[in-house]
Design an enzyme around this catalytic site. Structure first.
Site, PDB file in Angstrom:
ATOM      1  CB  VAL A 163      -0.930   0.011   1.235  1.00 31.00           C
ATOM      2  CG1 VAL A 163      -1.769   1.282   1.277  1.00 31.00           C
ATOM      3  CG2 VAL A 163      -1.818  -1.232   1.264  1.00 31.00           C
ATOM      4  N   GLY A 193      -7.519   0.818   5.216  1.00 30.17           N
ATOM      5  CA  GLY A 193      -8.170  -0.450   4.915  1.00 30.17           C
ATOM      6  C   GLY A 193      -7.929  -0.978   3.516  1.00 30.17           C
ATOM      7  N   GLY A 224      -5.202  -2.491   2.253  1.00 31.21           N
ATOM      8  CA  GLY A 224      -4.590  -3.822   2.296  1.00 31.21           C
ATOM      9  C   GLY A 224      -5.625  -4.888   2.614  1.00 31.21           C
ATOM     10  CD  GLU A 231       6.597 -17.751   2.686  1.00 27.02           C
ATOM     11  OE1 GLU A 231       6.394 -18.934   3.004  1.00 27.02           O
ATOM     12  OE2 GLU A 231       6.261 -17.295   1.575  1.00 27.02           O
ATOM     13  CE1 TYR A 244      -1.364 -10.262   4.741  1.00 26.17           C
ATOM     14  CE2 TYR A 244       0.717 -10.605   5.851  1.00 26.17           C
ATOM     15  CZ  TYR A 244      -0.002 -10.085   4.793  1.00 26.17           C
ATOM     16  OH  TYR A 244       0.638  -9.397   3.803  1.00 26.17           O
TER      17      TYR A 244
END
Length: 153
Positions: free
Chosen positions: A77, A85, A87, A108, A120
């Site tokens: 980003v 927001g 990402g 990763e 994540y």
């Protein structure tokens, strides 16, 4: 804001953002993005404000079609547009593609990238391993993360 599939015309802007975001970890060049965009099993999306590319992300489908797995290749980003927001929006779009097939997703992430790890984990990824000296030339470590298969079929 609009999400669109990336193509060759976006490669230079992606490389410019990579240089800003990952300067110590061998950022991808324009030519690498061109090659990535051309691969039939890859999907790269971008968040645009008009013609301005603000964020990008890419995923690859691996393995057989009847039992695929996926790998997030990159996501970034623009530093001037973080904490909005973008990402999360990109990841949700990429994961919707995955969920239509039911495959697992791997990625990763640098062990010191707390914002990305939180993103994540909020999308149901779990840490499953650590790779020492994964990022080069900096030598930074990475967590390997996995999200289990889901299906919207």
């Amino acid at each position: 804001m609009e999400i669109r599939r990336l193509d060759f015309s976006n490669a230079a802007r992606c490389a410019e953002l990579e240089q800003q975001l990952f300067p110590e970890d061998n950022p991808w060049s324009r030519d690498i993005f061109v090659v990535e965009f051309a691969q039939p099993n890859n999907l790269y999306l971008g968040v645009f404000d008009g013609d301005d590319l603000l964020a990008y992300g890419g995923i690859s489908q691996l393995g057989p079609r009847h039992d695929p797995e996926f790998e997030i290749h990159t996501i970034g980003v623009d530093p001037d547009h973080r904490r909005r927001g973008l990402g999360r929006l990109l990841m949700q779009q990429l994961l919707a593609v995955v969920d239509s097939t039911g495959g697992e997703v791997f990625l990763e992430v640098r062990t010191d990238n707390e914002a990305a790890i939180a993103l994540y984990e909020g999308l149901d990824f779990d840490r499953i391993g650590e790779r020492k000296n994964y990022y080069q030339p900096s030598g930074a470590d990475a967590y390997t993360m996995k999200r289990p298969a889901r299906s919207e079929k």
